[in-house]
Design a protein around this motif. Structure first.
Motif, mmCIF file in Angstrom:
data_model
loop_
_atom_site.group_PDB
_atom_site.id
_atom_site.type_symbol
_atom_site.label_atom_id
_atom_site.label_comp_id
_atom_site.label_asym_id
_atom_site.label_seq_id
_atom_site.Cartn_x
_atom_site.Cartn_y
_atom_site.Cartn_z
ATOM 1 N N GLU A 311 97.300 13.151 57.420
ATOM 2 C CA GLU A 311 95.984 12.614 57.124
ATOM 3 C C GLU A 311 95.069 13.715 56.603
ATOM 4 O OE1 GLU A 311 94.063 10.826 60.478
ATOM 5 O OE2 GLU A 311 92.152 10.804 59.431
ATOM 6 N N ARG A 314 95.678 14.903 52.929
ATOM 7 C CA ARG A 314 95.052 14.025 51.932
ATOM 8 C C ARG A 314 93.555 14.300 51.876
ATOM 9 N NH1 ARG A 314 96.112 8.122 50.842
ATOM 10 N NH2 ARG A 314 95.131 8.963 48.994
ATOM 11 N N GLU A 315 92.959 14.452 53.070
ATOM 12 C CA GLU A 315 91.523 14.738 53.124
ATOM 13 C C GLU A 315 91.226 16.031 52.360
ATOM 14 O OE1 GLU A 315 89.943 15.321 57.120
ATOM 15 O OE2 GLU A 315 88.455 16.687 56.269
ATOM 16 N N ILE A 318 91.334 15.406 48.711
ATOM 17 C CA ILE A 318 90.108 14.754 48.239
ATOM 18 C C ILE A 318 88.994 15.782 48.095
ATOM 19 C CG2 ILE A 318 88.302 13.111 48.850
ATOM 20 C CD1 ILE A 318 90.458 11.417 50.240
ATOM 21 N N ARG A 319 88.861 16.615 49.133
ATOM 22 C CA ARG A 319 87.790 17.612 49.099
ATOM 23 C C ARG A 319 87.965 18.576 47.930
ATOM 24 N NH1 ARG A 319 84.684 17.649 53.683
ATOM 25 N NH2 ARG A 319 85.476 16.348 55.372
ATOM 26 N N PRO A 401 95.332 20.494 44.136
ATOM 27 C CA PRO A 401 94.667 19.296 44.665
ATOM 28 C C PRO A 401 95.565 18.061 44.566
ATOM 29 C CG PRO A 401 93.175 20.533 43.274
ATOM 30 C CD PRO A 401 94.496 21.233 43.192
ATOM 31 N N ILE A 402 96.276 17.927 43.446
ATOM 32 C CA ILE A 402 97.069 16.702 43.263
ATOM 33 C C ILE A 402 98.232 16.644 44.253
ATOM 34 C CG2 ILE A 402 98.674 17.531 41.449
ATOM 35 C CD1 ILE A 402 96.849 14.141 41.482
ATOM 36 N N LEU A 405 96.852 15.607 47.522
ATOM 37 C CA LEU A 405 96.536 14.177 47.512
ATOM 38 C C LEU A 405 97.782 13.319 47.655
ATOM 39 C CD1 LEU A 405 93.809 13.951 44.744
ATOM 40 C CD2 LEU A 405 93.600 13.136 47.090
ATOM 41 N N ARG A 406 98.895 13.802 47.084
ATOM 42 C CA ARG A 406 100.130 13.021 47.122
ATOM 43 C C ARG A 406 100.909 13.235 48.403
ATOM 44 N NH1 ARG A 406 102.115 14.870 41.746
ATOM 45 N NH2 ARG A 406 101.151 13.509 40.203
#
Ligand code: ADP
Ligand code: MG
Lengths: 408, 254
Positions: A311, A314-315, A318-319, A401-402, A405-406
């Motif tokens: 979790e 992913r956070e 996003i940030r 970042p990607i 996120l994934r």
């Protein structure tokens, strides 16, 4: 990037995930509290043992008949009788390094006052015994040397004996005549209350009488002595005093150089070494339990941190996608874990002290909370908490970042 | 084309994914210019490399090779921190799956980019967040949590978040992919309004219908651009929504 913003980010994140925050803290709380309580109990009994040993008299020397004497407890039959009354007199006369010496005869007796009767222990001793064991008499007096010479039927009693024979330990029983094994004996004094020793023995459940009185009127043999209690002139000279006493007794018992001693000499420090060893074993045991608690607490913290990593990654993604730098993420996670570790640590300290006090109050067990246990457990938990807060964050913050996120 | 510098210049971009021994060439030698004020829709079949291209354009991912200039300045040579700054201040990225923080109110989600932007004073944050939410039609849902919002509303929160630091370009990867057509039109209405105000928009979609709201369409096939053309009958989302509204009113009255 202003640090105040990161504090805001961190506190929002903590309050958003209350359950996770609480579970992380719980690991730290349990770790810290159990270490503090365990070590407080261990240290308490340690100090209690030390105090009990010290109450034997710091310079004291004990001499028992027979060679097979261990741990201050008589092994086997009391039939071994090698120490005589003359030995006591000789020690008093010839040993310069011994300043006080008393014979000790010990016997279980039945004491009766009117309709009350009580089974207790009588010790036949001389006045030096009081000095060596730092005993004091609160009511009345101790016996005199003329009482000793005359084998007078007098005694000094402990408060438990007073309680059981007179119904109340505050009664002044001096002047009363009680029957000890049917022999009428006058109470001339009461010992000041000492309470229980480490082993749970009631030290006030005792009667002290002049040695000749006990020896002649209550013991089967009249020339042998159960044991001798003596004291060295100073703590430094205990070993020399022991050598002096041993030499004298060997001479008196006419032992050949090849013979073993037919008596055993123990000093207060021998006994405290034995119990010191016992209590350090106990401390190690408690420290291991505490260490395991810390480990379990640490693993708890680690689990929560690692479980929430999906979790959180992913956070983090996003940030980062909206402009957080790697170090912003790290600082946020550091703040979060420091806050949790410190809050958990403080609650753990409070809980640990609370549990220790409860053990002291309801368990009647002495506890001593040491600063080192507080510091140790707190810093250990804080390090674990901060590390496992920081480590997954560092990994996640180094991702693209990607990829964060994934992350799944 | 005059001599003005394009907002975005992409030259010979390639991207190869390596998973174990398998190499997937997602982008082959892609070059593209996007001017300030454009509204580009990127089309193409699934797996044609649209998302890969968008992620690199949005500085969320690294290319295998190529050059990327934004406002004439090189992008790929920048450090991670400089790229973070670029994402924060110049680019607003909108995802198909919204990617807003759970258990966090709309306002706090929109405030987030400003917390990482030291140029926004703390006292202005709330006001700017509310302004951005109002501009996407969520003035009345400022304190709502994501689980209290519909998909369209969550996407609006994401758009408000993308807008709040006044970016020069909004990039959106299938922003309407999870939404029904009416809600999609509403999102397109927001994009068209933003574009009118001068914000450049680059949007991926596989729905030809949605691509009609853009000014130009680019088509990807197997990691290459195969077409780049202006939209002939451009749709106006505001009018379309009005028509839908009157249509349903007619239905209601008859
Ligand atoms: N992270 C990844 N690892 C490996 N291959 C990937 C990854 N992302 C995309 N691909 C592959 O790259 C190609 C292009 O994917 P993508 O850019 O997602 O296409 P689109 O968005 O147009 O559907 C596909 O063949 C896809 O399988
Ligand atoms: Mg895609």
């Amino acid at each position: 990037m202003r640090i105040t913003n990161l504090f805001k980010v961190a506190f929002r994140s903590l309050s958003r995930n209350k359950l996770r925050s609480f579970l992380t803290m719980l690991g730290i709380i349990i770790g810290v509290a159990s270490v503090i309580a365990m070590l407080a109990i261990g240290e308490g009994s340690n100090q209690n043992i030390k105090a009990s040993i010290a109450s034997l008299g710091t310079n004291s020397i004990m001499i028992f008949p027979g060679a097979n004497f261990q741990g201050g407890v008589r092994q086997g039959a009391s039939s071994i009788q090698t120490i005589k009354v003359e030995d006591v007199e000789a020690i008093a006369k010839h040993c310069d390094l011994v300043n006080y010496v008393s014979p000790v005869d010990q016997k279980r007796v039945q004491a009766v006052n009117g309709s009350e009767n009580w089974s207790t222990t009588i010790l036949g001793v001389n006045n030096d015994y009081f000095t060596i064991r730092s005993l004091s008499v609160t009511k009345g007096n101790s016996f005199t040397s003329s009482d000793e010479h005359a084998a007078a039927k007098v005694c000094v009693v402990g408060t438990t004996v007073v309680l059981n024979l007179f119904g109340d330990e505050d009664v002044d029983p001096t002047g009363a005549i009680i029957r000890i094994n049917s022999i009428p004996v006058k109470i001339i004094g009461v010992l000041s209350k000492m309470g229980q020793n480490t082993f749970g023995q009631d030290q006030d459940d005792i009667i002290l009488a002049p040695f000749p009185t006990v020896q002649k009127r209550m013991m089967s043999s009249s020339s042998y002595v159960n044991s001798i209690l003596a004291s060295a002139v100073s703590e430094d000279q205990i070993t020399d005093a022991v050598d002096e006493v041993s030499g004298l007794l060997r001479e008196k018992h006419k032992l050949a150089p090849s013979d073993d001693n037919d008596f055993t000499v123990r000093t207060q420090s021998d006994i405290s070494n034995i119990f010191g060893a016992i209590s350090s074993v106990m401390t190690i045991l408690l420290a291991s339990i505490a260490g395991i608690s810390l480990l379990v607490g640490g693993i708890g913290i680690m689990n929560i941190m690692l479980v929430s990593v999906t979790e959180r990654t992913r956070e983090i993604g996003i940030r980062m996608a909206i402009g957080a730098k790697g170090r912003d993420i790290l600082v946020q996670f550091m703040i979060e874990s420091i806050v949790l570790s410190f809050a958990g640590g403080l609650i753990g300290i409070a809980l640990g002290i609370g549990v220790s006090e409860l053990v002291a109050i309801f368990g009647g067990w002495p506890v001593v909370i040491t600063l080192s246990s507080v510091l140790l457990s707190f810093s250990f938990s804080a390090i674990i908490g901060v590390f496992f807060g920081w480590y997954p964050a560092r990994k996640a913050a180094s991702l693209n970042p990607i990829d964060a996120l994934r992350y799944e | 084309m005059t001599g003005t510098t394009p907002l975005i210049e992409i030259k010979n971009l390639t991207k190869t994914y390596k998973t174990g021994d398998i190499e997937v060439k997602a982008l082959y030698d892609v070059s593209l210019n996007i001017q300030q004020g454009e509204f580009v829709a990127i089309m193409g079949a699934s797996g044609s490399g649209k998302s890969t291209f968008m992620n690199i354009l949005g500085c969320l991912d690294n290319p295998t090779s190529g050059e990327y200039l934004m406002e004439g300045a090189n992008v790929f040579t920048r450090s991670k921190n400089e790229l973070a700054e670029l994402r924060n201040k110049k680019i607003g990225f909108v995802f198909q799956s919204y990617n807003i923080l759970p258990r966090t109110s709309a306002q706090e989600n929109v405030e987030l980019p400003m917390l990482y932007n030291s140029q926004v004073p703390a006292k202005d944050r709330k006001e700017k967040a509310i302004h951005a939410l109002t501009s996407v039609g969520l003035a009345d849902r400022i304190h709502s949590m994501p689980n209290q919002l519909s998909g369209g509303q969550q996407q609006r929160v994401a758009i408000a978040r993308a807008l709040v630091n006044d970016p020069v370009v909004v990039m959106a990867d299938e922003p309407t992919g999870n939404l029904d057509s009416k809600t999609s039109y509403e999102i397109m209405e927001i994009f068209q309004h933003l574009n009118e105000k001068g914000i450049t928009i680059v949007m991926v979609t596989h729905e030809p219908d949605i691509a009609q709201f853009a000014k130009s369409n680019i088509v990807f096939k197997d990691g290459k651009i195969i077409a780049n053309e202006l939209v002939k009958d451009r749709k106006n989302a505001t009018e379309l929504l009005k028509n839908i509204a009157t249509l349903s009113e007619d239905k209601a009255t008859t």
